[in-house]
Design an enzyme around this catalytic site. Sequence first.
Site, mmCIF file in Angstrom:
data_model
loop_
_atom_site.group_PDB
_atom_site.id
_atom_site.type_symbol
_atom_site.label_atom_id
_atom_site.label_comp_id
_atom_site.label_asym_id
_atom_site.label_seq_id
_atom_site.Cartn_x
_atom_site.Cartn_y
_atom_site.Cartn_z
ATOM 1 N N TYR A 1 79.496 76.219 32.424
ATOM 2 C CA TYR A 1 80.133 76.114 31.106
ATOM 3 C C TYR A 1 81.134 74.964 31.059
ATOM 4 O O TYR A 1 81.567 74.453 32.073
ATOM 5 C CB TYR A 1 80.745 77.421 30.646
ATOM 6 C CG TYR A 1 81.784 78.135 31.476
ATOM 7 C CD1 TYR A 1 82.579 77.508 32.422
ATOM 8 C CD2 TYR A 1 81.999 79.494 31.271
ATOM 9 C CE1 TYR A 1 83.540 78.195 33.134
ATOM 10 C CE2 TYR A 1 82.968 80.199 31.983
ATOM 11 C CZ TYR A 1 83.725 79.532 32.907
ATOM 12 O OH TYR A 1 84.691 80.227 33.603
ATOM 13 N N GLU A 2 81.427 74.550 29.828
ATOM 14 C CA GLU A 2 82.278 73.393 29.541
ATOM 15 C C GLU A 2 81.698 72.089 30.098
ATOM 16 O O GLU A 2 82.424 71.142 30.378
ATOM 17 C CB GLU A 2 83.711 73.592 30.065
ATOM 18 C CG GLU A 2 84.335 74.934 29.755
ATOM 19 C CD GLU A 2 84.290 75.315 28.287
ATOM 20 O OE1 GLU A 2 84.038 74.438 27.453
ATOM 21 O OE2 GLU A 2 84.496 76.495 27.973
ATOM 22 N N GLY A 3 80.392 72.043 30.239
ATOM 23 C CA GLY A 3 79.723 70.848 30.751
ATOM 24 C C GLY A 3 79.331 71.043 32.196
ATOM 25 O O GLY A 3 80.187 71.196 33.077
#
Length: 587
Positions: free
Chosen positions: A437-439
């Site tokens: 998550y978040e890249g």
Amino acid sequence: MSPYHAPLEDMQLLVNQAIRKTGLDQCQALEEFDEGLVGAVLEEAGKFAAGELAPLNPVGDTEGCHFDNGRVTTPAGWKEAYRQFCEAGWMGLALPVEYGGQGLPKFIAQPVNEMWLSANLAFVMFHALAQGGSEILLNFGTDAQKQRYLEPIITGRWTVAMALTEPGAGSDLGALTTRAVPQGDGYYRIRGQKIYITYGDHDMAENIVHLVLARTPDAPAGSRGISLFAVPKYRIQDDGSPGESNDVLCTGIEHKTGLHGSPTCSISYGEQGDCFGELIGQENRGLAAMFVLMNEARLSCGMQGVGLGERGYQQALDYARERIQGAGYDGGGRVAIVRHPDVARMLLSIRAEVMGQRALGYLIAAQIDKAEHTSDDAERTRLEQRVALLTPVFKAFATENANRMAGTTIQIFGGMGFVEETGVAQFMRDARITTIYEGTTGIQARDLVFRKIRGDGGQALTALLDEIDGDTEQSFLQETGFGAALRQATGQFRALIPVICGDSGDSLSLNAGGVPLLEALGTLCCAWQLCLIAVTAQSRKDQNPVYYGNLMALADYYFAYSVPRIDAGLSTFQQAGRGVSAYQFDQ
């Protein structure tokens, strides 16, 4: 599971190191935040983390969240802990006093955040969203929007949800289809579906402000046509209180590998055609605003890696001290497994990574503070470039290591680590998502290579390498050989900058080799930070021989076991295309 204890001595040491390294100790605007205040804040936060949050961590893992008819119920104890968290002012620790925050600098908030993440990661997933969402409003919101949203968010009466991902878009935000139709009164009618929304629905706060990425009818294609909207779950009445439903419906929660206590929601906006939001910033400029929150979330992810590693280390060390198994390597009777060199190696592998990454995370926070308070425009630009360069490295490197450290923690426990009753298996389940998550790690590596290195012709990376080289001139580092090893590594990076930035750069290798390059740079940064720790420890070793002697040993261990990986990673980067294009996956 043994109790969590905030590593206050380590934290205070590294806060002071970050302050000195950035020159914040010479910043008049922050002179009130002295060592005594820092120590008092950290001590109180440590008590709350250990006494209130850590005991709820296994509860959240085993009970999880519950979904029924569009409503989400959090695990037992969550609501009361949330109330205490907000009443103590922890939500707005680093946010403006005028809106109900405490206004502390990030160099103090960073170790506090680490405590929350160590003690109960699933519980505090809302915190980085509140911090980042508030910063979006502070930077892009109108005065009316600031008045409407900031105080309830910063005091915790409302929470923030980040609504980016759609079922058919994934990480490709340019492909999202959620629509926002202007109504002529400053509001937009929102319609679409979003997934993987952390705390998208819950029972802890009276309202939830969804920050939704959507397209207006005449928006250009791709990421250039994305706008950002504030979409509250309940409409906001004239007196600021939540009113009727805003046609925001939770359609389900995910059944996940880990982080069971944090609700990950699917949300439908405007299913009845009655969902309204207001534009934040300008139309078609939504990504610029949302990246304020995403960068905050990415730095939080890096600290999640640190926090999980610290928690695992504490558990593994306690177990290794108690578990009697086999004879010592130097003869004699049966010993605690901490006396076996291979177990000591594993413990040191966690401890060294945690200390190096923690120091890097605290340094980034101090650099953000310095950039905010300096009056020198050139220095501000340099610091902002440094933070931008280090953010993808910290996020990806710390979370990849969190997974490795979780595996090592289980390995130290042996078979007892693989069963649920010891609780350490949760660390591996919770850590798994942090690289995604978040890249993802691959996205962070691409950001590093193409935006942060190629984007400025390698200037920010060169400035970092120059600073590391300057620090190696200290006599202790010369005597130990640490300085020579660092300079060899920085020289290897310098030699690659023309390769990365040149017009003839091999696109396949740059893409395929981004992760090895990022890991090598992360290792270099941690080695650099451990060197600075060792210099301090050497100067203070007579004050506490065991503690400071151990810190010096950590640096020695890291240079023996981890620094050699820099050469391997950079070698891989230079030949990263081999086999990648030749292999036929469609056969």
